[in-house]
Design an enzyme around this catalytic site. Structure first.
Site, PDB file in Angstrom:
ATOM      1  N   LYS A 186      -1.172   8.924  29.190  1.00 44.28           N
ATOM      2  CA  LYS A 186      -2.356   8.195  28.696  1.00 44.28           C
ATOM      3  C   LYS A 186      -3.474   9.187  28.399  1.00 44.28           C
ATOM      4  O   LYS A 186      -3.689  10.139  29.147  1.00 44.28           O
ATOM      5  CB  LYS A 186      -2.832   7.168  29.739  1.00 44.28           C
ATOM      6  CG  LYS A 186      -1.855   5.996  29.865  1.00 44.28           C
ATOM      7  CD  LYS A 186      -2.416   4.920  30.758  1.00 44.28           C
ATOM      8  CE  LYS A 186      -1.368   3.890  31.102  1.00 44.28           C
ATOM      9  NZ  LYS A 186      -1.256   2.783  30.184  1.00 44.28           N
ATOM     10  N   GLU A 191      -3.966  -5.611  36.607  1.00 51.52           N
ATOM     11  CA  GLU A 191      -3.197  -6.238  35.524  1.00 51.52           C
ATOM     12  C   GLU A 191      -3.399  -7.740  35.594  1.00 51.52           C
ATOM     13  O   GLU A 191      -3.459  -8.308  36.690  1.00 51.52           O
ATOM     14  CB  GLU A 191      -1.715  -5.944  35.698  1.00 51.52           C
ATOM     15  CG  GLU A 191      -1.366  -4.476  35.600  1.00 51.52           C
ATOM     16  CD  GLU A 191       0.143  -4.295  35.628  1.00 51.52           C
ATOM     17  OE1 GLU A 191       0.725  -4.241  34.544  1.00 51.52           O
ATOM     18  OE2 GLU A 191       0.719  -4.231  36.722  1.00 51.52           O
ATOM     19  N   ARG A 199      26.453  -0.389  25.578  1.00 57.81           N
ATOM     20  CA  ARG A 199      27.810  -0.902  25.661  1.00 57.81           C
ATOM     21  C   ARG A 199      28.083  -1.898  24.535  1.00 57.81           C
ATOM     22  O   ARG A 199      29.184  -2.061  24.079  1.00 57.81           O
ATOM     23  CB  ARG A 199      27.981  -1.584  27.020  1.00 57.81           C
ATOM     24  CG  ARG A 199      29.423  -1.596  27.438  1.00 57.81           C
ATOM     25  CD  ARG A 199      29.600  -1.750  28.870  1.00 57.81           C
ATOM     26  NE  ARG A 199      28.647  -2.718  29.430  1.00 57.81           N
ATOM     27  CZ  ARG A 199      28.688  -3.109  30.684  1.00 57.81           C
ATOM     28  NH1 ARG A 199      29.591  -2.627  31.477  1.00 57.81           N
ATOM     29  NH2 ARG A 199      27.834  -3.972  31.144  1.00 57.81           N
ATOM     30  N   HIS A 228       2.395   5.888  39.601  1.00 58.46           N
ATOM     31  CA  HIS A 228       1.184   5.962  38.775  1.00 58.46           C
ATOM     32  C   HIS A 228      -0.088   6.251  39.581  1.00 58.46           C
ATOM     33  O   HIS A 228      -0.872   7.124  39.232  1.00 58.46           O
ATOM     34  CB  HIS A 228       0.972   4.649  38.012  1.00 58.46           C
ATOM     35  CG  HIS A 228       2.174   4.187  37.243  1.00 58.46           C
ATOM     36  ND1 HIS A 228       3.018   5.054  36.593  1.00 58.46           N
ATOM     37  CD2 HIS A 228       2.677   2.947  37.017  1.00 58.46           C
ATOM     38  CE1 HIS A 228       3.976   4.359  35.993  1.00 58.46           C
ATOM     39  NE2 HIS A 228       3.798   3.089  36.244  1.00 58.46           N
TER      40      HIS A 228
HETATM   41  C1  BG6 Z   1       5.119  -0.009  35.003  1.00 58.43           C
HETATM   42  C2  BG6 Z   1       5.332  -1.043  36.066  1.00 58.43           C
HETATM   43  O1  BG6 Z   1       5.527   1.246  35.456  1.00 58.43           O
HETATM   44  O2  BG6 Z   1       3.755   0.049  34.663  1.00 58.43           O
HETATM   45  C3  BG6 Z   1       4.842  -2.396  35.607  1.00 58.43           C
HETATM   46  O3  BG6 Z   1       6.705  -1.123  36.395  1.00 58.43           O
HETATM   47  C4  BG6 Z   1       3.411  -2.315  35.124  1.00 58.43           C
HETATM   48  O4  BG6 Z   1       4.963  -3.370  36.630  1.00 58.43           O
HETATM   49  C5  BG6 Z   1       3.240  -1.175  34.131  1.00 58.43           C
HETATM   50  O5  BG6 Z   1       3.086  -3.553  34.512  1.00 58.43           O
HETATM   51  C6  BG6 Z   1       1.773  -0.950  33.800  1.00 58.43           C
HETATM   52  O6  BG6 Z   1       1.674  -0.046  32.739  1.00 58.43           O
HETATM   53  P1  BG6 Z   1       0.451  -0.110  31.736  1.00 58.43           P
HETATM   54  O7  BG6 Z   1       0.621   1.085  30.850  1.00 58.43           O
HETATM   55  O8  BG6 Z   1       0.549  -1.427  31.012  1.00 58.43           O
HETATM   56  O9  BG6 Z   1      -0.776  -0.041  32.578  1.00 58.43           O
END
Ligand code: BG6
Length: 492
Positions: free
Chosen positions: A184, A218, A51, A242
């Site tokens: 990946k 993470e 936008r 995932h």
């Molecule tokens: C995303 C999530 O789909 O995947 C995030 O919304 C997460 O919260 C991320 O941090 C992790 O992806 P990667 O590739 O860094 O493991």
């Protein structure tokens, strides 16, 4: 060793949310890297749309800055950056009104016969609206495709609504639902390992495998995405997509071909074979956690509730769960899934734990005999490790030792591991849907997730606290230790 590069056909890629975080951080760097490798034909164009008013020049300048930040120095070639920037255009378009659509159509018209991909890097609430406009404004062609990212809905019902809205304009074969984990390298390697080697498949079942662990840890927190995350939590943000995708690739039967529908048919059978987790068994099968303040690496970090500025938040930032698959191959084999934010490190692994040997011929002095493990490391460094018992070298008595046969992809191949988006964007252009989720898969995943979310909502139980920088609440350890097993200790 160099990777094999096959150029794709000419295309126009239109990125809605072209001046947003995903575009600058992931999509444009990924396209630049494919351009650097000569995989993108000269006439292909990338058209940013949002936008906000911006000229081509502004967009190119902003992208130059993004490439400086997000492309490794070793891949940063200023002359190639300039040629890449010349592919870029920008059109201000109001997704929910009429402004800008004609300009976009005029820009696209000369390339009408090319592959045309619409990447919706925008809030999911806009998916239906944008697709509706694309149809109504005559922007879709037989060679068009649309790319959408999670979250696709918040539950089964809302996911069906999104899928219906997109499906009113695009056929299923034109819809690319991205789960970036499928792009990946190690995740794709899982299929290569399983189906291009005779070694593993005969052992890939309940007779030989004791249990499977999938950990996606993470160290980061919610990174400014608090408003979204507080509504989603780890279950919807990581497990629904995932983690379940990883589980499907580990557990699926060999597909008839590496063809998109054959692979997706097998994945959906896994999803529909998952034993339900609901009010009757959620408390025994799942541990939810939420981080408090603590230390990650060398730095102090605040509690989740402070980060999202919601002192009463009941959202989980950690989940450990035990899933079971009701079919012949996996009967009795638990799949332990664990994911969380603000854990001590960033590390993702799939661990296949084989059964112990049935009988030992060695005497006590030889030491304990560990069961074999196959470890697929997704990140930070991608690779595969097979843990075996061998004789401790030397002239002494027979002593046994557990050693890894370790292969790091970066070391073995000497090539940069491509980012998932490099692979996935080009698969969209190639028209290969194998690594994208089909409608029924997304909906089957929600159908398994919904009863869990509902059970939590009814229980009113708060997530268990854990200090940031630890491996989640102690109950996550009990979940697996109850069955005389433990989390893989290279991660834990
Ligand atoms: C995303 C999530 O789909 O995947 C995030 O919304 C997460 O919260 C991320 O941090 C992790 O992806 P990667 O590739 O860094 O493991």
């Amino acid at each position: 060793m160099t990777a094999r590069i096959i150029a794709v056909e000419p295309f126009d890629l239109v990125v809605f949310g072209g001046a947003g975080d995903l575009a600058y951080r992931k999509l444009l760097p990924a396209l630049y890297l494919r351009h650097l490798d000569g995989q993108i034909p000269t006439v292909a164009r990338v058209i940013g749309v949002s936008r906000r008013g911006m000229s081509d020049g502004d967009y190119r300048a902003a992208t130059r800055k993004a490439l400086d930040e997000h492309v490794a120095k070793t891949d940063h070639d200023p002359a190639v950056v300039e040629t890449f920037l010349h592919r870029l255009h920008f059109v201000p378009v109001d997704a929910s009104a009429d402004a800008g659509w004609d300009d976009l159509r005029n820009l696209l018209e000369p390339g009408r016969d090319r592959i045309r991909a619409f990447y919706l890097a925008v809030a999911p609430e806009l998916f239906g609206t944008i697709c509706g406009k694309l149809g109504a404004k005559g922007l879709t062609t037989p060679n068009s495709r649309v790319v959408i990212e999670k979250p696709i809905g918040h539950d089964l019902k809302s996911a069906m609504e999104v899928n219906d809205a997109v499906g009113r304009v695009f056929d299923e074969r034109q819809i690319y639902r991205i789960d970036h984990y499928l792009g990946k390298e190690t995740v794709q390697n899982l299929m290569a390992l399983r189906f291009a080697n005779a070694l593993f498949e005969p052992l890939w079942n309940a007779t030989h495998i004791d249990h499977v662990q999938i950990t996606v840890a993470e160290s980061i927190g919610v990174e400014g995405r608090g408003a979204y995350y507080d509504h989603a939590g780890a279950l919807r943000d990581m497990v629904q997509n995932h983690m379940l995708q990883l589980l499907c690739l580990v557990a699926m039967e060999p597909p008839a071909h590496m063809d998109a529908d054959c692979v997706r048919d097998e994945k959906i059978k896994v999803l529909t074979s998952l034993a339900p987790i609901d009010d009757t068994n959620a408390a025994q099968s799942i541990v939810r956690g939420q981080y408090r303040g603590g230390n990650v690496g060398n730095g102090a970090v605040p509690a989740y509730t402070d980060e999202v500025d919601n002192p009463r938040s009941m959202t989980e930032t950690f989940i450990a769960l035990r899933a079971t698959i009701r079919n012949w191959r996996w009967a009795g084999v638990p799949f332990y899934l664990r994911t969380g934010k603000r854990l001590p490190i960033r590390a993702s692994e799939i661990i296949i734990n084989f059964r112990a040997i049935p009988h030992s011929i060695f005497d006590k002095a030889a030491g304990a005999i560990e069961a074999n493990q196959l470890v697929l490391r997704l990140q930070p460094d991608e690779g595969v490790k097979l843990c075996l018992m061998i004789k401790d070298p030397g002239p002494g008595g027979m002593r046994l030792r557990y050693v890894p046969l370790d292969m790091s992809f970066a070391e073995a191949f000497g090539v940069r591991t491509p980012d998932a988006y490099e692979r996935l964007i080009l698969d969209v252009i190639r028209g290969n849907q194998t690594l994208f989720m089909r409608r029924d898969e997304v909906e089957a995943a929600w159908a398994w997730i919904d009863p869990i979310a509902e059970a939590w909502a009814r229980s009113h139980e708060a997530p268990k606290p854990y200090p940031a920088g630890t491996w989640g609440p102690p109950q996550a350890v009990s979940l697996i230790e109850r069955a005389d097993r433990s989390w893989h200790d290279e991660v834990a």
